[in-house]
Motif scaffolding. Sequence first.
Motif, PDB file in Angstrom:
ATOM      1  N   ALA A  15      32.379 -39.712 -75.258  1.00  0.00           N
ATOM      2  CA  ALA A  15      32.648 -38.785 -76.358  1.00  0.00           C
ATOM      3  C   ALA A  15      34.076 -38.960 -76.826  1.00  0.00           C
TER       4      ALA A  15
ATOM      5  N   ARG B   3      40.519 -32.947 -87.718  1.00  0.00           N
ATOM      6  CA  ARG B   3      40.145 -32.935 -89.134  1.00  0.00           C
ATOM      7  C   ARG B   3      41.353 -32.664 -90.027  1.00  0.00           C
TER       8      ARG B   3
ATOM      9  N   GLU C 162      32.676 -28.894 -73.566  1.00  0.00           N
ATOM     10  CA  GLU C 162      33.160 -29.141 -74.927  1.00  0.00           C
ATOM     11  C   GLU C 162      33.860 -27.941 -75.563  1.00  0.00           C
TER      12      GLU C 162
ATOM     13  N   SER D 154      37.178 -31.719 -83.437  1.00  0.00           N
ATOM     14  CA  SER D 154      35.723 -31.927 -83.267  1.00  0.00           C
ATOM     15  C   SER D 154      35.464 -32.945 -82.166  1.00  0.00           C
TER      16      SER D 154
ATOM     17  N   ARG E 128      32.572 -35.519 -80.606  1.00  0.00           N
ATOM     18  CA  ARG E 128      31.314 -36.190 -80.930  1.00  0.00           C
ATOM     19  C   ARG E 128      30.969 -37.229 -79.876  1.00  0.00           C
ATOM     20  N   LEU E 129      29.690 -37.293 -79.498  1.00  0.00           N
ATOM     21  CA  LEU E 129      29.232 -38.370 -78.641  1.00  0.00           C
ATOM     22  C   LEU E 129      29.204 -39.649 -79.474  1.00  0.00           C
ATOM     23  N   VAL E 130      29.778 -40.728 -78.935  1.00  0.00           N
ATOM     24  CA  VAL E 130      29.820 -41.990 -79.684  1.00  0.00           C
ATOM     25  C   VAL E 130      28.873 -43.035 -79.097  1.00  0.00           C
TER      26      VAL E 130
END
Length: 285
Positions: free
Chosen positions: A46, A51, A105, A280, A282-284
């Motif tokens: 992850a 942002r 998370e 944020s 995010r799983l990559v």
Amino acid sequence: MFIADLPYAKTLRDHLVRTVRFAIEEDLGSGDITAQLIPEDEQSTARVITREEGILCGREWFEEVFRQIDPTLELNWLKQDGDKILPNDALVEIKGNTRAILTAERTGLNFLQTLSGTATLANRYATAVDGKDIIILDTRKTIPCLRLAQKYATHVGGCQNHRLGLYDMFLIKENHIAGCGGIENAVKRAKEIAPDKRIEVEVETIEQLQEALNLPVDVIMLDNFDGQRTTEAVKLNANKIKLESSGNMDLDKIGEVISDHPDFVSVGKLTKHVTALDLSLRLVN
């Protein structure tokens, strides 16, 4: 900037571990039922990105969340506390059990985004007085249970810490003065109680300032003095005692007093008007 750089590092580290433990208990309750949708042994990588622009702060809180959830998770930081971060910058990569990553998370991000928001706001104030012989101080107007964490964050942002709590220095304000029957009585009593502690006295008028200037105090706080009265106070003081401007200070109001050169400006907004940075995970893969 790291926690170890601060004189209260040991206390802060203890607070960090206990605060994270409570935050996890608050979120996890009887267990993460949504994470159970994921196969128990699935592994993932992850990435946390930002942002928006800001100052990164809170790495050790984030790490502690993931450590308490699953100590086998691997974190690779791409940015350091105090770094300026830009939109879409990757901050950290996490590898390990997918369920554990997803369970950690939100709590991890809550700490990281709140402390980064604090450091970012502090940096705006520090930048406003850059090149001036003025120090921006934080206050005790902090988020409950995050006192030392936010104190660390304001330091990361380029400001300095005022007293940590009610125990490390005297701050004699209007109610203490009223309760003691005057500034002189309050200062005298403080010297009797703890002669080794620093003493700061709040004044609301020029007359009170004149009285305080004749007492053994370390700092005089000018409460809600406008630019004109601050100028008068600085002249009367003649560099005798450190002066601190305070009272609903924002960037505009600091602009009014900055040319008068008080030694300090204390800003409650640094820790109570904080907007969390937009981060944020995010799983990559």
